[in-house]
Each structure stands twice: as structure tokens, then as C-alpha cells.
Design a protein around this motif. Structure first.
Motif, mmCIF file in Angstrom:
data_model
loop_
_atom_site.group_PDB
_atom_site.id
_atom_site.type_symbol
_atom_site.label_atom_id
_atom_site.label_comp_id
_atom_site.label_asym_id
_atom_site.label_seq_id
_atom_site.Cartn_x
_atom_site.Cartn_y
_atom_site.Cartn_z
ATOM 1 N N PHE A 59 19.503 25.331 -90.484
ATOM 2 C CA PHE A 59 20.818 24.896 -90.953
ATOM 3 C C PHE A 59 21.141 23.492 -90.472
ATOM 4 C CE2 PHE A 59 20.920 29.455 -90.182
ATOM 5 C CZ PHE A 59 21.340 29.945 -91.406
ATOM 6 N N ALA A 61 24.770 22.166 -91.238
ATOM 7 C CA ALA A 61 26.047 22.320 -91.928
ATOM 8 C C ALA A 61 27.156 21.706 -91.089
ATOM 9 C CB ALA A 61 26.340 23.800 -92.169
ATOM 10 N N ALA A 74 32.881 21.714 -96.497
ATOM 11 C CA ALA A 74 31.696 21.548 -95.648
ATOM 12 C C ALA A 74 30.534 21.014 -96.479
ATOM 13 C CB ALA A 74 31.311 22.878 -95.008
ATOM 14 N N VAL A 95 25.146 23.610 -98.817
ATOM 15 C CA VAL A 95 26.254 24.302 -98.158
ATOM 16 C C VAL A 95 27.538 24.092 -98.965
ATOM 17 C CG1 VAL A 95 27.718 24.254 -96.093
ATOM 18 C CG2 VAL A 95 25.226 24.158 -95.868
ATOM 19 N N LEU A 98 31.869 26.515 -94.530
ATOM 20 C CA LEU A 98 31.499 26.745 -93.135
ATOM 21 C C LEU A 98 32.736 27.133 -92.350
ATOM 22 C CD1 LEU A 98 29.518 26.558 -90.696
ATOM 23 C CD2 LEU A 98 30.207 24.149 -90.513
ATOM 24 N N THR A 100 33.694 28.666 -88.444
ATOM 25 C CA THR A 100 33.178 29.009 -87.123
ATOM 26 C C THR A 100 34.325 29.495 -86.262
ATOM 27 O OG1 THR A 100 33.454 26.779 -86.207
ATOM 28 C CG2 THR A 100 31.346 27.272 -87.274
ATOM 29 N N VAL A 107 28.240 30.608 -92.854
ATOM 30 C CA VAL A 107 27.992 29.511 -93.787
ATOM 31 C C VAL A 107 27.536 30.102 -95.107
ATOM 32 C CG1 VAL A 107 25.600 29.179 -93.016
ATOM 33 C CG2 VAL A 107 26.814 27.282 -94.079
ATOM 34 N N CYS A 159 31.741 31.652 -98.015
ATOM 35 C CA CYS A 159 31.894 32.046 -96.603
ATOM 36 C C CYS A 159 31.919 33.556 -96.393
ATOM 37 C CB CYS A 159 33.105 31.371 -95.964
ATOM 38 S SG CYS A 159 32.648 29.756 -95.290
#
Length: 184
Positions: A59, A61, A74, A95, A98, A100, A107, A159
Motif C-alpha cells: 500500500f 495510500a 485519498a 485508492v 482511506l 484510519t 482502504v 472504505c
């Protein structure tokens, strides 16, 4: 012995940064703090498989600071591959979201290139989840129960993925998750 005074330290730093013939008045200003990304997921890992299958994910991203309020802004790429005696599949994608939280990242993205065995996956959205753990990273993917990215019905929303149920192989898993900060 006390250290140099603040004016002397500033003069020393300025002298080190000056080009030959420049003066403090003509020197370029020192760079300010760089804006931190709103969120990021980078790195790669090989999944643990007792049967010896070679399954890897990678990844890159990122969600820019100015886009912090919209995770669907993203950008970046992802790739995965699965090599085994009867399986030879690899794909890359772009992508499109994203999210977090702490050390967990979700992602998603659209597959843009796939090898012959996954050619039908081009244009399919997939989701992956990473848990960046000191004791060994973990990973999950949206097609976990379906078997392949093309074996499920419908279009996956952005997502969306599964829990990070897979262990990565020992010595792999350099994932880095930058936690999302939705407000400045």
C-alpha cells in the motif's frame, strides 16, 4: 560549562546556511513546519500460510491535510498477489478512500490492472484492512469469504472491508498507519 548563548547559536546556524557571499539579510528563510498528512497507510507484507502460498499486499495510500474532512479524496495505490501451485493472481489498483483510527486502516480502491487469472477483476472495487501492531501486523480483505475479488455480487461501497483476521509472515509487515485527524 554552559552552552552558547541564543544569539551566538542563531548566528552559527545562519552562517552554516548562507551561500558563499550571502549575508544574513539576503539569506532564504528557514523552512517552517511541514503539514502532516491527515491519514496514511504505507508498507507491505506477506501473509502467513502453512501450505506455503505466497500472498503479498502493498500500500501507498495518503489523505492530504487539506482533504482531512473527506476520506474519499485519498490518493495512492495498492497491489496484491497470490501464488500457489494452482493459483496465480495479481492485481494493482487506485485508492479511492482511506480511513484510519489509531493503528488500524481501512482502504478501498478500484482494480486497474490484473493478470490473466484475475482479468475479470479490472474495474472492481475492493477493500482491505490493516492493523499495524508491534507484535505482528494483521490484514483483512473484502473478498475473504467470497474467495476472489470477482466472486461477490454487487458493488462494494468505499472504505468497506473485513476485520484484519490474517497474520503476516514473520519478518514481514512493515505497515505504517498514520491516524486520521478529521479536525485540524
Amino acid at each position: 560549562m554552559p552552552g552558547p548563548s541564543r544569539p551566538r547559536t542563531a548566528a552559527l546556524v545562519a552562517a552554516l546556511l548562507l551561500a558563499p557571499g550571502a549575508t544574513p539579510a539576503t539569506a532564504a528563510p528557514l523552512p517552517g513546519p511541514v503539514a502532516r498528512e491527515a491519514a496514511a497507510l504505507t508498507g507491505s507484507a506477506k501473509l502467513y500460510r502453512s501450505a506455503g502460498d505466497d500472498i503479498t499486499f502493498a500500500f501507498d495510500a495518503r489523505l492530504a491535510a487539506e482533504d482531512r474532512a473527506d476520506p474519499t479524496r485519498a490518493t495512492g495505490t495498492f497491489a496484491f498477489s497470490h501464488e500457489a501451485p494452482r493459483v496465480h493472481g495479481s492485481a494493482e489498483g487506485r485508492v479511492d478512500c482511506l480511513l484510519t483510527g489509531g493503528k488500524v486502516a481501512v482502504v478501498s480502491g478500484v482494480i486497474t490492472r490484473a493478470d490473466r487469472d484475475l482479468a475479470g477483476a479490472v474495474g472492481t472495487r475492493v477493500g482491505m484492512t490493516v492493523h499495524d501492531r508491534a507484535g505482528g501486523d494483521r490484514l483483512g480483505y473484502s473478498w475473504a469469504l467470497a474467495g476472489t475479488p470477482t466472486a461477490r455480487a454487487g458493488n462494494l461501497p468505499r472504505c468497506v472491508s473485513s476485520a484484519p483476521f490474517e497474520r503476516v509472515a514473520e519478518g514481514t509487515g512493515d505497515f505504517v498507519v498514520v491516524p486520521w485527524r478529521p479536525t485540524a
